[in-house]
Design a protein around this motif. Structure first.
Motif, mmCIF file in Angstrom:
data_model
loop_
_atom_site.group_PDB
_atom_site.id
_atom_site.type_symbol
_atom_site.label_atom_id
_atom_site.label_comp_id
_atom_site.label_asym_id
_atom_site.label_seq_id
_atom_site.Cartn_x
_atom_site.Cartn_y
_atom_site.Cartn_z
ATOM 1 N N LEU A 218 -51.556 36.877 9.617
ATOM 2 C CA LEU A 218 -51.554 38.088 10.443
ATOM 3 C C LEU A 218 -52.610 39.067 9.961
ATOM 4 C CD1 LEU A 218 -47.757 38.747 11.058
ATOM 5 C CD2 LEU A 218 -49.473 37.882 12.661
ATOM 6 N N GLY A 219 -52.736 39.172 8.632
ATOM 7 C CA GLY A 219 -53.726 40.077 8.061
ATOM 8 C C GLY A 219 -55.131 39.705 8.487
ATOM 9 N N ARG A 220 -55.408 38.394 8.449
ATOM 10 C CA ARG A 220 -56.726 37.924 8.844
ATOM 11 C C ARG A 220 -56.961 38.229 10.329
ATOM 12 N NH1 ARG A 220 -56.719 32.120 7.853
ATOM 13 N NH2 ARG A 220 -55.598 32.724 5.986
ATOM 14 N N PHE A 221 -55.916 38.002 11.108
ATOM 15 C CA PHE A 221 -55.999 38.235 12.545
ATOM 16 C C PHE A 221 -56.281 39.716 12.820
ATOM 17 C CE2 PHE A 221 -53.919 38.988 16.692
ATOM 18 C CZ PHE A 221 -54.647 38.091 17.448
ATOM 19 N N TRP A 222 -55.573 40.567 12.053
ATOM 20 C CA TRP A 222 -55.693 42.022 12.193
ATOM 21 C C TRP A 222 -57.112 42.465 11.876
ATOM 22 C CZ3 TRP A 222 -54.103 46.366 14.075
ATOM 23 C CH2 TRP A 222 -54.324 47.582 13.413
ATOM 24 N N LEU B 297 -43.756 29.533 5.798
ATOM 25 C CA LEU B 297 -43.402 30.808 6.433
ATOM 26 C C LEU B 297 -44.069 31.984 5.725
ATOM 27 C CD1 LEU B 297 -39.578 30.242 6.994
ATOM 28 C CD2 LEU B 297 -41.329 30.427 8.760
ATOM 29 N N LEU B 298 -44.180 31.887 4.385
ATOM 30 C CA LEU B 298 -44.728 33.017 3.636
ATOM 31 C C LEU B 298 -46.233 33.166 3.807
ATOM 32 C CD1 LEU B 298 -42.650 32.902 0.367
ATOM 33 C CD2 LEU B 298 -42.642 34.658 2.103
ATOM 34 N N SER B 299 -46.884 32.180 4.468
ATOM 35 C CA SER B 299 -48.314 32.337 4.718
ATOM 36 C C SER B 299 -48.544 33.187 5.958
ATOM 37 C CB SER B 299 -48.986 30.973 4.885
ATOM 38 O OG SER B 299 -48.524 30.339 6.055
#
Lengths: 326, 286
Positions: free
Chosen positions: A318-322, A311-313
């Motif tokens: 999301l950051g990479r996706f952003w 879960l903590l990944s």
């Protein structure tokens, strides 16, 4: 080797180190000491759930330490049972206070962990996983056949800890225990020993070749884990006031391991997030009783499929996706 | 004494089916199938449904168990394991996925079949005598079917094209791919075959001792003991492990009260692993 560890310890304890520790622990402390009691003050049932989750997290943190050396440990239930019985017998037969029983349970579990772990840690991969799973079952059978205080090997009427009377008290005690455990494991993971563990996880032979006494470090990790399991078991024995051989089975050992995994094996916070997440999810699903277990199982598979690193990944994904979408 | 030998032989034959199945899956996929016991349990409950609820012949039930559980295995392999093996960063992840599927299968079974212990009446009645031992005809039939299946699996794995591809895959995935074998299809087949064997074992044992939805973990544990004794991923080792566990259990139950048998088995197992960590026939860290 001992001196160099100490040296690293003293450097870490200077003010930037302690500030870092404060930053690591403060959000969790606020959550555990302020947010949860404020919201759940008048609800003993949910306070109880949170107490359970906190103690289980403490046990899972131990399993996380064995994950850190690259071993899948399915024996935490065995050590929880051992710790639970230690507290049960010391407090009912010898009349010892819980506050003495708790550390003693940890010590007994660590000693047995050292004794069993020394030879067993030669095994790796699935062999270690399978043999620790067998250990859980063996421990259950051992208590079933040796403890004769009560039918079926149980111990009843274990006294509650002195000075702890209300569900809120017990919750605060469990939260404190968890915070101390978190701080200890966080400190361990960041210390020289933590880096040794990581090197062992990647390649034990290589670690050995640069002069690390691999056998000693892995036994230390296993004993540390067992001690935490034993103390968790001791708390539960006192909280529930009874213990039976079937209190911890293979399923419980597997759960301890799953909590770590679902939270994320790369984060010290992983076992805590995983345990609270799953326990709360399980409770929320209770309202749709028939489907509870089913959805719980499906939920777990979904997390594994889409967040295989826990879960903590999620933030990093999301950051990479952003970044890629910009 | 004869009775112990007879019981041991029957148990061994049935356990061999379980051990063969989990070995196939481990050898080919390098996945320790935690859901094996749950597959066994579902096989048993399918036989119960077909034979007791629909009142169809036992052979139909056994076939249904093999097909359905085999399909479940193939489905799990295709939808879950292949994906996780591709994207996970740690090798522990497939093992944990197997744990997750075990939980899911168990919960589905609880949901559909409830938690009652289910059994079916013996397929054939009558008792034979072998020296001083009693041998119920039903158990003899279970024994015979198990032996026939073990022989069939050995023949398949050793002499057919598909079977040889599976063994090649167990040895070296890349080399097998280079030889032009469809690795994904063979993996799926192997997983399905392993699952089907577990399903059949459950279907056979339900006529002897009954099955309930919660039996899975205990059966998986037994499967693990067998492959730890024999060596993981080695077919001969699986059979040896099954014989060792079957006879140990038969002898133990005759000599000691209830749960002491398994306590001794676990203790012996741990001592054995100290001397030979990779099992009798296993490769180190295979």
């Amino acid at each position: 080797m001992a001196t160099s560890t100490e040296a690293a310890g003293t450097i870490g304890a200077t003010s930037p180190g302690s500030r870092k520790a404060l930053i690591a622990i403060l959000p969790l402390a606020i959550l555990l000491y302020a947010v949860v009691p404020l919201i759940l003050r008048g609800q003993p049932y949910w306070l109880n759930v949170m107490t359970n989750a906190a103690i289980l997290s403490f046990g899972s943190l131990g399993v996380w330490v064995t994950f850190a050396i690259g071993r899948v440990n399915i024996a935490q239930g065995a050590f929880a049972l051992l710790g639970g019985y230690t507290t049960a017998i010391l407090s009912t037969v010898f009349g010892l206070s819980f506050w003495l029983c708790l550390p003693l349970s940890g010590v007994v579990a660590a000693l047995v962990g050292t004794l069993i772990g020394w030879p067993l840690l030669r095994l790796r991969g699935i062999y270690f996983a399978m043999v620790t799973l067998s250990l859980t079952e063996a421990m259950r059978l051992l208590f079933l056949n040796t403890v004769t205080l009560h039918d079926g090997g149980g111990v009843l009427n274990i006294p509650r800890p002195a000075g702890i009377d209300t569900p809120l008290d017990f919750y605060l005690f469990a939260a404190t225990l968890l915070l101390v455990g978190y701080l200890a494991v966080w400190r361990l993971a960041g210390s020289r020993i933590g880096w040794v563990f990581r090197s062992m996880r990647q390649n034990e032979e290589l670690a050995m070749s640069i002069g690390i006494n691999v056998a000693r470090y892995r036994v230390f990790a296993f004993a540390f884990c067992s001690a935490m399991g034993g103390m968790a078991g001791a708390c539960f024995a006192s909280l529930q006031q009874n213990i039976y051989p079937a209190t911890y089975t293979v399923t419980d050992s597997i759960n301890f391991m799953l909590y770590c995994f679902l939270g994320g094996l790369d984060f010290v916070l992983g076992p805590i997030v995983g345990t609270f997440g799953l326990i709360i999810a399980f409770e929320l699903l209770r309202s749709i009783q028939e489907y509870q277990a089913l959805l719980y199982g499906a939920l777990m598979i979904l997390v594994m499929l889409f967040l295989p690193n826990g879960l903590l990944s999620l933030p990093s994904i999301l950051g990479r996706f952003w970044r890629s979408s910009r | 004494m004869e009775q112990i030998l007879v019981n041991g032989a029957i148990l061994s034959a049935n356990y061999a089916l379980i051990a063969l199945g989990i070995t196939l899956i481990f050898g080919i996929m390098n996945v320790l199938n935690f859901a094996h016991g749950q597959m066994f349990m579902i096989g048993g409950l399918i036989v119960y449904t077909v034979c007791v609820v629909f009142k169809l012949p036992y052979a139909v039930g056994l076939l249904a168990a093999a097909v359905v559980v085999g399909l479940i295995g193939m489905l799990l392999e295709r939808t879950l394991f292949q994906r996780v093996m591709r994207i996970s960063s740690r090798e522990e992840n497939t093992m944990l996925l197997a744990v997750g599927t075990a939980l899911l299968l168990e919960n589905i079974a609880l949901f559909i079949f409830g938690e009652k212990q289910r059994g079916i009446p013996p397929m054939v009645s009558g008792v034979y005598r072998l020296g001083s031992a009693f041998l119920p005809a039903n158990r003899l039939l279970v024994f015979a079917i198990s032996l026939a299946l073990i022989a069939a699996v050995l023949l398949f794995v050793n002499f057919t094209r598909q079977g040889r591809a599976m063994r090649a895959l167990a040895q070296d995935r890349t080399a097998t791919m280079l030889m032009g074998a469809d690795v994904n299809r063979i993996s799926m087949l192997g997983f399905g075959l392993g699952a089907a064997l577990a399903g059949i074992a459950g279907g056979l044992l339900i006529s002897v001792s009954g099955v309930n939805a919660g039996i899975g973990t205990a059966i998986s544990t037994k499967a693990f003991i067998m492959i730890m004794i024999g060596g993981a991923g080695v077919i001969g080792g699986a059979l040896l492990g099954a014989v060792a566990l079957g006879f140990a259990e038969a002898i133990g139950y005759a000599l000691f009260p209830g749960s002491v048998t398994y306590l001794l088995i676990f203790t012996a197992l741990i001592l054995f692993l100290l001397i030979r960590p990779q099992g009798i026939m296993g490769k180190p860290w295979g």
